[in-house]
Design a protein around this motif. Structure first.
Motif, PDB file in Angstrom:
ATOM      1  N   ILE A 157       0.864  -1.178   0.000  1.00  0.00           N
ATOM      2  CA  ILE A 157       0.000   0.000   0.000  1.00  0.00           C
ATOM      3  C   ILE A 157       0.903   1.231   0.000  1.00  0.00           C
ATOM      4  CG2 ILE A 157      -1.769   1.274   1.261  1.00  0.00           C
ATOM      5  CD1 ILE A 157      -2.617  -1.361   2.544  1.00  0.00           C
ATOM      6  N   THR A 158       0.665   2.143  -0.936  1.00  0.00           N
ATOM      7  CA  THR A 158       1.494   3.350  -1.026  1.00  0.00           C
ATOM      8  C   THR A 158       0.661   4.632  -0.962  1.00  0.00           C
ATOM      9  OG1 THR A 158       1.424   3.240  -3.450  1.00  0.00           O
ATOM     10  CG2 THR A 158       3.304   2.189  -2.352  1.00  0.00           C
ATOM     11  N   ASN A 159      -0.656   4.518  -1.047  1.00  0.00           N
ATOM     12  CA  ASN A 159      -1.532   5.693  -0.979  1.00  0.00           C
ATOM     13  C   ASN A 159      -2.561   5.503   0.129  1.00  0.00           C
ATOM     14  OD1 ASN A 159      -0.403   7.079  -3.294  1.00  0.00           O
ATOM     15  ND2 ASN A 159      -1.421   5.533  -4.569  1.00  0.00           N
ATOM     16  N   ASN A 160      -3.007   6.617   0.717  1.00  0.00           N
ATOM     17  CA  ASN A 160      -4.004   6.580   1.792  1.00  0.00           C
ATOM     18  C   ASN A 160      -3.611   5.553   2.860  1.00  0.00           C
ATOM     19  OD1 ASN A 160      -5.672   8.460   0.372  1.00  0.00           O
ATOM     20  ND2 ASN A 160      -6.435   6.759  -0.903  1.00  0.00           N
ATOM     21  N   LEU A 161      -2.395   5.697   3.339  1.00  0.00           N
ATOM     22  CA  LEU A 161      -1.851   4.726   4.292  1.00  0.00           C
ATOM     23  C   LEU A 161      -2.591   4.802   5.622  1.00  0.00           C
ATOM     24  CD1 LEU A 161       1.932   5.360   3.536  1.00  0.00           C
ATOM     25  CD2 LEU A 161       0.608   3.355   2.887  1.00  0.00           C
ATOM     26  N   PRO A 162      -3.063   3.653   6.131  1.00  0.00           N
ATOM     27  CA  PRO A 162      -3.767   3.661   7.421  1.00  0.00           C
ATOM     28  C   PRO A 162      -2.781   3.809   8.579  1.00  0.00           C
ATOM     29  CG  PRO A 162      -3.501   1.417   6.646  1.00  0.00           C
ATOM     30  CD  PRO A 162      -2.974   2.307   5.544  1.00  0.00           C
ATOM     31  N   TYR A 163      -3.261   4.323   9.692  1.00  0.00           N
ATOM     32  CA  TYR A 163      -2.419   4.393  10.877  1.00  0.00           C
ATOM     33  C   TYR A 163      -2.896   3.346  11.880  1.00  0.00           C
ATOM     34  CZ  TYR A 163      -6.225   7.098  13.037  1.00  0.00           C
ATOM     35  OH  TYR A 163      -7.428   7.507  13.523  1.00  0.00           O
ATOM     36  N   PHE A 164      -2.064   3.013  12.829  1.00  0.00           N
ATOM     37  CA  PHE A 164      -2.373   1.996  13.837  1.00  0.00           C
ATOM     38  C   PHE A 164      -1.512   2.273  15.062  1.00  0.00           C
ATOM     39  CE2 PHE A 164       0.310   0.533  10.384  1.00  0.00           C
ATOM     40  CZ  PHE A 164       1.488   0.171  11.007  1.00  0.00           C
ATOM     41  N   THR A 165      -1.744   1.518  16.120  1.00  0.00           N
ATOM     42  CA  THR A 165      -1.041   1.732  17.386  1.00  0.00           C
ATOM     43  C   THR A 165      -0.248   0.486  17.759  1.00  0.00           C
ATOM     44  OG1 THR A 165      -2.769   3.234  18.160  1.00  0.00           O
ATOM     45  CG2 THR A 165      -1.278   2.345  19.826  1.00  0.00           C
ATOM     46  N   ILE A 166       1.024   0.676  18.102  1.00  0.00           N
ATOM     47  CA  ILE A 166       1.884  -0.417  18.554  1.00  0.00           C
ATOM     48  C   ILE A 166       2.558   0.024  19.857  1.00  0.00           C
ATOM     49  CG2 ILE A 166       3.976  -1.762  18.077  1.00  0.00           C
ATOM     50  CD1 ILE A 166       3.241  -1.773  15.148  1.00  0.00           C
ATOM     51  N   ASP A 167       2.365  -0.792  20.907  1.00  0.00           N
ATOM     52  CA  ASP A 167       2.917  -0.459  22.229  1.00  0.00           C
ATOM     53  C   ASP A 167       2.496   0.928  22.682  1.00  0.00           C
ATOM     54  OD1 ASP A 167       4.203  -2.903  22.458  1.00  0.00           O
ATOM     55  OD2 ASP A 167       6.073  -2.167  21.582  1.00  0.00           O
ATOM     56  N   GLY A 168       1.264   1.296  22.347  1.00  0.00           N
ATOM     57  CA  GLY A 168       0.733   2.579  22.770  1.00  0.00           C
ATOM     58  C   GLY A 168       1.179   3.753  21.924  1.00  0.00           C
ATOM     59  N   ASN A 169       1.997   3.493  20.923  1.00  0.00           N
ATOM     60  CA  ASN A 169       2.495   4.568  20.056  1.00  0.00           C
ATOM     61  C   ASN A 169       1.734   4.574  18.731  1.00  0.00           C
ATOM     62  OD1 ASN A 169       4.656   5.379  21.857  1.00  0.00           O
ATOM     63  ND2 ASN A 169       5.693   3.481  21.251  1.00  0.00           N
ATOM     64  N   LYS A 170       1.293   5.756  18.345  1.00  0.00           N
ATOM     65  CA  LYS A 170       0.593   5.883  17.073  1.00  0.00           C
ATOM     66  C   LYS A 170       1.591   5.809  15.924  1.00  0.00           C
ATOM     67  CE  LYS A 170      -2.655   8.858  14.574  1.00  0.00           C
ATOM     68  NZ  LYS A 170      -3.387  10.151  14.596  1.00  0.00           N
ATOM     69  N   ILE A 171       1.363   4.866  15.029  1.00  0.00           N
ATOM     70  CA  ILE A 171       2.253   4.673  13.874  1.00  0.00           C
ATOM     71  C   ILE A 171       1.562   5.204  12.626  1.00  0.00           C
ATOM     72  CG2 ILE A 171       3.551   3.011  12.495  1.00  0.00           C
ATOM     73  CD1 ILE A 171       4.499   3.209  15.405  1.00  0.00           C
ATOM     74  N   GLU A 172       2.210   6.131  11.971  1.00  0.00           N
ATOM     75  CA  GLU A 172       1.693   6.688  10.726  1.00  0.00           C
ATOM     76  C   GLU A 172       2.714   6.467   9.618  1.00  0.00           C
ATOM     77  OE1 GLU A 172      -0.809  10.462  11.284  1.00  0.00           O
ATOM     78  OE2 GLU A 172       0.730  10.653  12.845  1.00  0.00           O
ATOM     79  N   PRO A 173       2.586   5.376   8.869  1.00  0.00           N
ATOM     80  CA  PRO A 173       3.539   5.106   7.777  1.00  0.00           C
ATOM     81  C   PRO A 173       3.621   6.275   6.804  1.00  0.00           C
ATOM     82  CG  PRO A 173       2.129   3.207   8.169  1.00  0.00           C
ATOM     83  CD  PRO A 173       1.545   4.338   8.965  1.00  0.00           C
ATOM     84  N   GLN A 174       4.828   6.512   6.319  1.00  0.00           N
ATOM     85  CA  GLN A 174       5.062   7.664   5.448  1.00  0.00           C
ATOM     86  C   GLN A 174       4.950   7.330   3.969  1.00  0.00           C
ATOM     87  OE1 GLN A 174       5.524  10.868   6.767  1.00  0.00           O
ATOM     88  NE2 GLN A 174       4.824   9.667   8.531  1.00  0.00           N
ATOM     89  N   PHE A 175       5.452   6.118   3.576  1.00  0.00           N
ATOM     90  CA  PHE A 175       5.439   5.870   2.122  1.00  0.00           C
ATOM     91  C   PHE A 175       5.076   4.450   1.699  1.00  0.00           C
ATOM     92  CE2 PHE A 175       9.826   6.314   3.703  1.00  0.00           C
ATOM     93  CZ  PHE A 175      10.296   5.012   3.566  1.00  0.00           C
ATOM     94  N   ASN A 176       5.033   3.479   2.598  1.00  0.00           N
ATOM     95  CA  ASN A 176       4.531   2.163   2.188  1.00  0.00           C
ATOM     96  C   ASN A 176       4.147   1.322   3.401  1.00  0.00           C
ATOM     97  OD1 ASN A 176       6.992   1.046   3.159  1.00  0.00           O
ATOM     98  ND2 ASN A 176       7.937   1.188   1.147  1.00  0.00           N
ATOM     99  N   LEU A 177       3.331   0.314   3.145  1.00  0.00           N
ATOM    100  CA  LEU A 177       2.876  -0.601   4.196  1.00  0.00           C
ATOM    101  C   LEU A 177       2.744  -1.991   3.592  1.00  0.00           C
ATOM    102  CD1 LEU A 177       1.736  -1.121   7.075  1.00  0.00           C
ATOM    103  CD2 LEU A 177      -0.534  -0.607   6.132  1.00  0.00           C
ATOM    104  N   TYR A 178       3.383  -2.967   4.240  1.00  0.00           N
ATOM    105  CA  TYR A 178       3.341  -4.354   3.804  1.00  0.00           C
ATOM    106  C   TYR A 178       2.614  -5.170   4.879  1.00  0.00           C
ATOM    107  CZ  TYR A 178       7.064  -3.178   0.467  1.00  0.00           C
ATOM    108  OH  TYR A 178       7.809  -2.625  -0.539  1.00  0.00           O
ATOM    109  N   SER A 179       1.642  -5.975   4.451  1.00  0.00           N
ATOM    110  CA  SER A 179       0.946  -6.863   5.386  1.00  0.00           C
ATOM    111  C   SER A 179       0.274  -7.965   4.584  1.00  0.00           C
ATOM    112  CB  SER A 179      -0.090  -6.086   6.203  1.00  0.00           C
ATOM    113  OG  SER A 179      -1.163  -5.678   5.369  1.00  0.00           O
TER     114      SER A 179
END
Length: 306
Positions: free
Chosen positions: A186-208
């Motif tokens: 995923i390279t557009n409209n990247l979703p955010y999520f929380t890991i160990d209480g930290n908000k993660i906002e990917p900047q340019f790609n997401l693999y899952s």
């Protein structure tokens, strides 16, 4: 006649000294067992440039010496025989190739084409210096001219070396590699999520795996020199700690971890660095379960013009 005898004596002395360093210097005898264990080593492809700009490190001094030590041969032998450059350099390359070949056969070193190139550059500089300052009566002006010529030629060698040297590129998203097959991140409209209480906002790609049993991303990395992969990974707080990620290059597992390992690891320093220093042609990233990779990037060695 007396002058020729003096030059001949010094040439013999300097040749013997050079042979000593080529076969016995730098603790070669102490490392002979290591050379024997490694077997006959012939490095036939140039792996580095002859001489970079000064850094005053041991490696730079070694590279400098590999050129400078052979400058006298470009002066002494023409003084003795009045030989033309083509004949001189032809014989020089023939002899230095022979000496480099003998080193691994006696387990006193390796055949390294980089040494042949550097030694030949030194002899060439010496011959040019000979033409500038030693072809007729020696004068202080000719000595200064020949010294400046040698300095200028060294600067030229270093400048060309710096131009040809490959350097580490800036980090680029992995999808910048054009040859890609299989799944795509995923390279557009990247979703955010929380890991160990930290908000993660990917900047340019997401693999899952995106809810699938597994997902494989395949990249053709042929021609990438000293590639280093950078990645962030984790499992979101609201998902079960299960899954696995495996990175394989030409059948060799370069990285692997799973949900249990991530759960047991209190601290994971990211981004992770995964070196792919060997010559690989294909890399696959396989993800199962809930593990996510994000902001996956890479660096490589490139010429400045690439």
């Amino acid at each position: 006649m007396k002058k020729q005898n003096l030059i001949r004596t010094f040439t013999i002395f300097y040749t013997v000294l050079t042979l000593y360093f080529m076969f016995l210097g730098f603790n070669r005898l102490e490392h002979r067992d290591d050379y024997m264990e490694a077997g006959y080593e012939f490095l036939l492809i140039p792996s580095s440039v002859p001489l970079n700009f000064p850094s005053f490190s041991f490696s730079w001094l070694y590279d400098f010496g590999n050129i400078a030590a052979f400058i006298p041969f470009g002066i002494l032998f023409p003084l003795l025989t009045q030989v033309h450059f083509k004949k001189f350099i032809g014989w020089f390359i023939f002899v230095i190739l022979g000496l480099e070949t003998i080193q691994p056969l006696l387990y006193l070193g390796t055949f390294d084409v980089n040494d042949v190139i550097s030694n030949t550059l030194g002899a060439t500089i010496g011959y040019i210096v000979y033409k500038v300052g030693f072809t007729s009566t020696w004068t202080l002006r000719k000595f200064i001219a020949s010294s400046l010529t040698a300095l200028l030629l060294f600067v030229c060698v270093m400048t060309v070396s710096e131009t040809m040297e490959k350097r580490i590129s800036s980090e680029q998203p992995l999808y910048a590699i054009k040859e890609i097959a299989g799944a795509k991140p995923i390279t557009n409209n990247l979703p955010y999520f929380t890991i160990d209480g930290n908000k993660i906002e990917p900047q340019f790609n997401l693999y899952s795996s995106e809810g699938n049993d597994s997902k494989t991303y395949t990249y053709i990395i042929e021609g990438k020199d000293d590639l280093i992969l950078y990645l962030n990974l984790g499992i979101p707080d609201d998902e079960e700690f299960k899954g696995e990620v495996t990175i394989v290059a030409d059948g060799n597992v370069r990285f692997q971890t799973n949900g249990e390992n991530l759960k047991e690891s209190e601290i994971i320093e990211t981004p992770l660095e995964i070196p792919l220093y060997y010559t690989y042609t294909k890399m696959t990233i396989t993800i199962t379960g809930n593990i996510k990779l994000w902001d996956v990037s890479y660096t490589e060695l490139k010429h400045w013009w690439e």
